[in-house]
Each structure stands twice: as structure tokens, then as C-alpha cells.
Design a protein around this motif. Structure first.
Motif, PDB file in Angstrom:
ATOM      1  N   ALA A 114      43.914  53.171 -37.113  1.00  0.00           N
ATOM      2  CA  ALA A 114      42.705  52.360 -37.217  1.00  0.00           C
ATOM      3  C   ALA A 114      42.364  51.769 -35.863  1.00  0.00           C
ATOM      4  N   ALA A 141      41.409  56.435 -40.204  1.00  0.00           N
ATOM      5  CA  ALA A 141      41.500  57.847 -40.574  1.00  0.00           C
ATOM      6  C   ALA A 141      42.958  58.244 -40.752  1.00  0.00           C
ATOM      7  N   VAL A 199      38.254  59.661 -43.683  1.00  0.00           N
ATOM      8  CA  VAL A 199      37.776  58.725 -42.666  1.00  0.00           C
ATOM      9  C   VAL A 199      37.069  57.603 -43.420  1.00  0.00           C
ATOM     10  N   ARG A 247      35.620  53.176 -43.272  1.00  0.00           N
ATOM     11  CA  ARG A 247      35.141  52.097 -42.434  1.00  0.00           C
ATOM     12  C   ARG A 247      35.123  50.818 -43.266  1.00  0.00           C
ATOM     13  N   PHE A 267      34.853  57.858 -35.571  1.00  0.00           N
ATOM     14  CA  PHE A 267      36.200  57.295 -35.498  1.00  0.00           C
ATOM     15  C   PHE A 267      36.834  57.567 -34.133  1.00  0.00           C
ATOM     16  N   ASN A 268      36.781  58.809 -33.662  1.00  0.00           N
ATOM     17  CA  ASN A 268      37.382  59.153 -32.366  1.00  0.00           C
ATOM     18  C   ASN A 268      36.740  58.375 -31.228  1.00  0.00           C
ATOM     19  N   SER A 323      35.474  55.401 -31.400  1.00  0.00           N
ATOM     20  CA  SER A 323      35.965  54.030 -31.473  1.00  0.00           C
ATOM     21  C   SER A 323      37.379  53.927 -30.914  1.00  0.00           C
ATOM     22  N   PRO A 370      31.030  57.248 -42.728  1.00  0.00           N
ATOM     23  CA  PRO A 370      31.700  57.371 -41.436  1.00  0.00           C
ATOM     24  C   PRO A 370      32.101  58.819 -41.158  1.00  0.00           C
ATOM     25  N   ARG A 375      37.499  51.146 -38.176  1.00  0.00           N
ATOM     26  CA  ARG A 375      37.380  52.546 -38.591  1.00  0.00           C
ATOM     27  C   ARG A 375      38.785  53.102 -38.730  1.00  0.00           C
TER      28      ARG A 375
END
Length: 515
Positions: free
Chosen positions: A238, A207, A277, A279, A257-258, A260, A252, A205
Motif C-alpha cells: 500500500a 494491491a 487493486v 483504494r 497504484f504503481n 503512487s 482504481p 492505494r
């Protein structure tokens, strides 16, 4: 007899030989190659200008060599300088030397010295597209943004692309169509080309977002007990994990993301205000063929893999140059149709090698004590020059050759390095002589230009001398690879190599002119 040139087919009042689905770097470089040879070309790109994921791409030495042979390298160097270049990159890796990596082990050199070029030229994707779009437009290529190919059908004489844009549905007809429309290629599916490979074992993931000033996130490329955390040269962050969700179809989110990042790093930092963001996984697939009649695939439409070592964009750009000069020659009526089949036979093995080594890198990046031991051993092995050279060749492709069936000379199939030439028009670099996009026959003292005279309408015949080329004559493809060479003094004049040269010219560039 040379292949007859058919009339291009139309889109409204304009007429095109080639339609390219996808206006990313691969599609745009292909358009430049076709435009350079005066082939009427249309690019259809679904995104408006400037609407793309902001990220930097690493251009490897072989790609830089090719760009130099089209007069584009200085533009790309200037774009890197605007982005900060290697100095920016070094802030994000532990080793301050500008070296590459294999599976995140930063000990990779290069297989050989390549024209004093850096291992990576870091350029923003949008800069790449802007440079290539500007060149393509200057060569007469038409680029339509906001237009997406939704279907393809073909006959023996033409391809019909179904197109959707803001004005509705329409069709575009052309002699050939090339799908440069990514890993979920509509073109590939429409012509029924299978895309076999392996399912994902990891998910990443990524961003580009605001990092709090008090963030306790690590810097660089960090392997943890649960995955990888990476801060990219262009500010992207990432996190990679080997726990793949069953459903990857939903878009996503920043929250995903956060979460992960927190699982991988143990940090409770949360990024805000995302610019994007995304993936991706390590799914690996290759099209079973790159051609279906008058339709071709290039770039991610032909192959996808884990993005380890920045190989994807280089693989795709080199696809474009390989296909471009061949398709241009066919459209111009010079080349036999069989020339187009060499695109797959030459490029598919290169892609297969990339897919193989990225699978290996993904395996070496897994968390766990067993992989820790394997990485320690692999890191030691990379200090052995022969091992390092082999891995470097895999990543950078410096050892790529184009097979020339029946060729006797060792230079045939090899990429010809740049060198100084002395010609009747003055000194010039070999790379500069290839900027026309035409084949080049260097006559270095063997009378080769006389034997090749009947191909003068499509091959540049250049008598020259060079202190670095230990041959008497050399035939070079538009993409920089040698097709034929002679190193026997006066062999052509004695008639011993004459038929070999004529055979190669006919097979690759069509029948000679009738004098």
C-alpha cells in the motif's frame, strides 16, 4: 408480562425472523448468534463464495475472548497457523517483538494482561468468513450468495427487503432486518439514517500483485517525505498520500497504484499481474442512529474510519455479538423492545472513540517536518507506562464497559474474565459455560439461584465455586459482561439483594415465569 412472540414472516416456503444484508464477517457472526438461539435467519450476500479482497485481519484480545465464549477461538488459531501467524508478521516490521502500533509507531503494549491472549490474531478474511459461515449453516441459518438487497420498506409488523439476484427481482419479508452491507450501505440509505462525518484528507492505494525480483522497494512500514509505504503481513502493498484526487468514483487501476508507489518511495519498480487493486481514504463517518424501527445497522454500515490499528473488524464483530443476543431474546418473546435500544447506547460511544483515535493517527502519519517533531515527542511519551496503557486501551478496547443504570457493584458493566469453576458436573471454564449463548447466573454461595428460579427458561442457573471470583453471586450477559453482582455473605438469603437481582432480570430478560 413477557413480550409476545409474533410469527416470523416468509420468503417463499421458508419463514424468517431476521434477514441480514451482507455476508461478511460481521453479518455472519450475527447470524451465528441468532442461529445459536434457534432464531430463523437468512443472510443475503451479493458476492459468490470466495470472491472477496484477499487480506488478513487482526483480531484483538477482547474479540478473541468473545470467540472463546462461543467455542470458535481454536478454529481461528488454526487459521492463523495456516497463514504463518506472528512469525510471518515480524518479517514486515522493524521491531521483532509482537507489539502493536499507534500511527505507525511500533511501541504499543497492552493495557492489561488479557487471559494470555496475543495482541493480534492474524486471520485471512476469507478464513474468517468460512469459519463463521460453517458455524452459521450448522445452526440452521440460510445463506444466499449472489443476492443483493436493493431496497427496504417496513410497517409496524414487518420489514420487506427488495432483493436482486440472477433470477431477477423478488422480496423477502421478516420481523427484523440488519444492514451489515458496508460503508456504502443500501440499507442505511433506504431507511433514511444520516451518515455525518469528515471528508478524506488522505488516499491509500493497495494491491496484491507480483513484485519483480530486482525490486528496490523498502520493506516494512516506511514513512517518507511524501507519504507512507507499507508491506502487509499477507503480501499486500500500500501507498498512502495526502494529495486526494477530486474524483474517487472511478475504479482504481494498476497504473494508478504503481504511480503512487513511485511517488511515495522514489522507486521505479512496477508491480504486475494484480490479484486486486483497491483504494480507500481516511473519511470518517458514523450513523446518527443504529436503528430505524425494525431495521438495524452494524459494522461498516454504522461507522467508517481510517483502518489504523486493525480496529474496524473488531468493532464490527463486537457490534454483532452485542446486537445478536438482544435481537434473539426479543424474537423469542423474552425481552422488552427497549432492550434493542441499548445496542445503540452501548456501541455508539465505542465507535465514536475509535473514530476519534483513528483521526488522530491519520494526523500523526502526515508527511512534513512539523509532524516529524510531533512523532518524535509522541514516541517518547509512549515509553511512559500510563500513556502506553491509555493508548493500548483505545486500540484494543480492553477497558470497554457496558453501562448498567442504577448498578451499585463495581463489577456491573465490566467484562468478566475467564476463570476455573467447580460445579456439580465437574470442573469447567467460565468461557465454556457461556457457549450456549444464554445469560448465566453464578451462585457462588448466596442462594441467588433460588431468587432467579422464575427466569430458569432463559437464564442458566449454575451453583459453583471459584478461587478467582471475589463475589457471592454474579449475573453475566451472553456477551460476557456482568449485569449484577453481590459480595455480601448471605445477602440474598437475608433478603437484602433479592429485589435488586429480580429487578435486573426483569429489565434485561423480561417478566418471570408464573410458577
Amino acid at each position: 408480562m413477557s413480550a409476545a412472540r409474533n410469527s416470523p414472516v416468509s420468503e417463499g416456503s421458508r419463514r424468517y425472523d431476521v434477514v441480514i444484508a451482507g455476508g461478511g464477517p460481521v453479518g455472519l457472526l450475527l447470524a451465528c448468534e441468532l442461529g445459536l438461539r434457534g432464531i430463523p435467519t437468512l443472510v443475503l450476500e451479493r458476492l459468490p463464495p470466495g470472491r472477496d479482497e484477499p487480506r488478513a485481519l487482526a483480531l484483538h484480545p477482547r474479540t478473541q475472548q468473545i470467540l472463546d465464549r462461543r467455542g470458535l477461538l481454536d478454529d481461528f488459531r488454526a487459521a492463523q497457523e495456516r497463514a504463518g501467524g506472528w512469525a510471518f508478521f515480524r518479517r514486515h516490521i522493524d521491531n521483532s517483538a509482537p507489539r502493536g502500533h499507534f500511527a505507525g509507531i511500533w511501541r504499543l503494549g497492552r493495557a492489561e494482561s488479557v487471559e494470555a491472549l496475543p495482541a493480534g490474531l492474524f486471520v485471512q478474511r476469507e478464513d474468517i468468513k468460512a469459519i463463521l459461515a460453517g458455524r452459521a449453516a450448522g445452526l440452521g441459518v440460510t445463506i444466499r450468495h449472489g443476492a443483493e438487497v436493493t431496497g427496504v420498506r417496513q410497517t409496524a409488523d414487518e420489514v420487506v427487503a427488495e432483493v436482486r439476484d440472477d433470477s431477477g427481482e423478488s422480496v423477502v419479508r421478516a420481523r427484523y432486518l440488519v444492514g451489515c452491507d458496508g460503508g456504502r450501505s443500501t440499507v442505511r440509505g433506504a431507511v433514511g439514517i444520516a451518515f455525518p462525518g469528515t471528508e478524506p484528507t488522505s488516499v491509500s492505494r493497495m494491491a496484491l500483485a507480483t513484485v519483480p525480483q530486482d525490486a528496490d522497494l523498502p520493506t516494512g512500514w516506511v514513512r517518507t517525505a511524501t507519504g507512507w509505504f507499507m508491506r502487509m503481513p499477507d503480501g499486500r502493498i500500500a501507498a498512502t498520500e495526502w494529495d486526494v484526487p477530486e474524483d474517487l468514483s472511478t475504479p482504481p487501476t494498476l497504473e494508478e497504484f504503481n504511480a503512487s508507489v513511485q511517488r511515495v518511495t522514489g522507486s521505479r519498480t512496477a508491480l504486475t499481474d494484480p490479484k486486486f487493486v483497491s483504494r480507500f481514504t481516511d473519511a470518517t463517518r458514523q450513523a446518527e442512529r443504529y436503528r430505524a424501527g425494525r431495521v438495524f445497522l452494524a459494522g461498516d454500515a454504522a461507522h467508517i474510519h481510517f483502518p489504523a490499528g486493525g480496529q474496524g473488524v473488531n468493532l464490527g464483530l463486537q457490534d454483532a455479538v452485542n446486537l445478536g443476543w438482544k435481537l434473539a431474546a426479543r424474537c423469542a418473546g423474552h425481552a422488552p423492545d427497549a432492550l434493542l435500544d441499548t445496542y445503540y447506547t452501548e456501541r455508539a460511544p465505542v465507535a465514536a472513540r475509535v473514530l476519534h483515535n483513528t483521526r488522530a493517527q491519520s494526523a500523526l502519519m502526515r508527511p512534513g517536518q512539523d509532524t516529524d517533531a510531533l512523532r518524535d515527542l509522541f514516541s517518547d511519551l509512549m515509553e511512559i507506562p500510563e500513556v502506553n496503557s491509555r493508548l493500548s486501551a483505545l486500540i484494543y478496547g480492553n477497558d470497554i464497559r457496558c453501562p448498567v443504570p442504577g448498578a451499585a457493584h463495581p463489577m456491573a458493566g465490566a467484562f468478566v474474565p475467564d476463570t476455573a469453576l467447580a460445579t456439580a458436573d465437574g470442573p469447567v471454564r467460565l468461557a465454556e459455560r457461556l457457549r450456549s449463548g444464554r445469560p448465566l447466573l453464578l451462585d457462588l454461595g448466596d442462594g441467588a439461584q433460588d431468587a432467579a428460579h422464575p427466569w430458569r427458561d432463559r437464564v442458566d442457573l449454575v451453583p459453583a465455586t471459584s478461587p478467582d471470583l471475589d463475589v457471592r453471586a454474579l449475573l453475566i450477559r451472553p456477551d460476557g459482561y456482568a449485569l449484577w453482582a453481590s459480595d455480601r455473605p448471605d445477602a440474598l438469603a437475608a433478603g437484602r439483594d433479592d429485589e435488586g437481582l429480580r429487578t435486573v432480570l426483569t429489565e434485561w430478560f423480561g417478566a418471570p415465569l408464573d410458577d
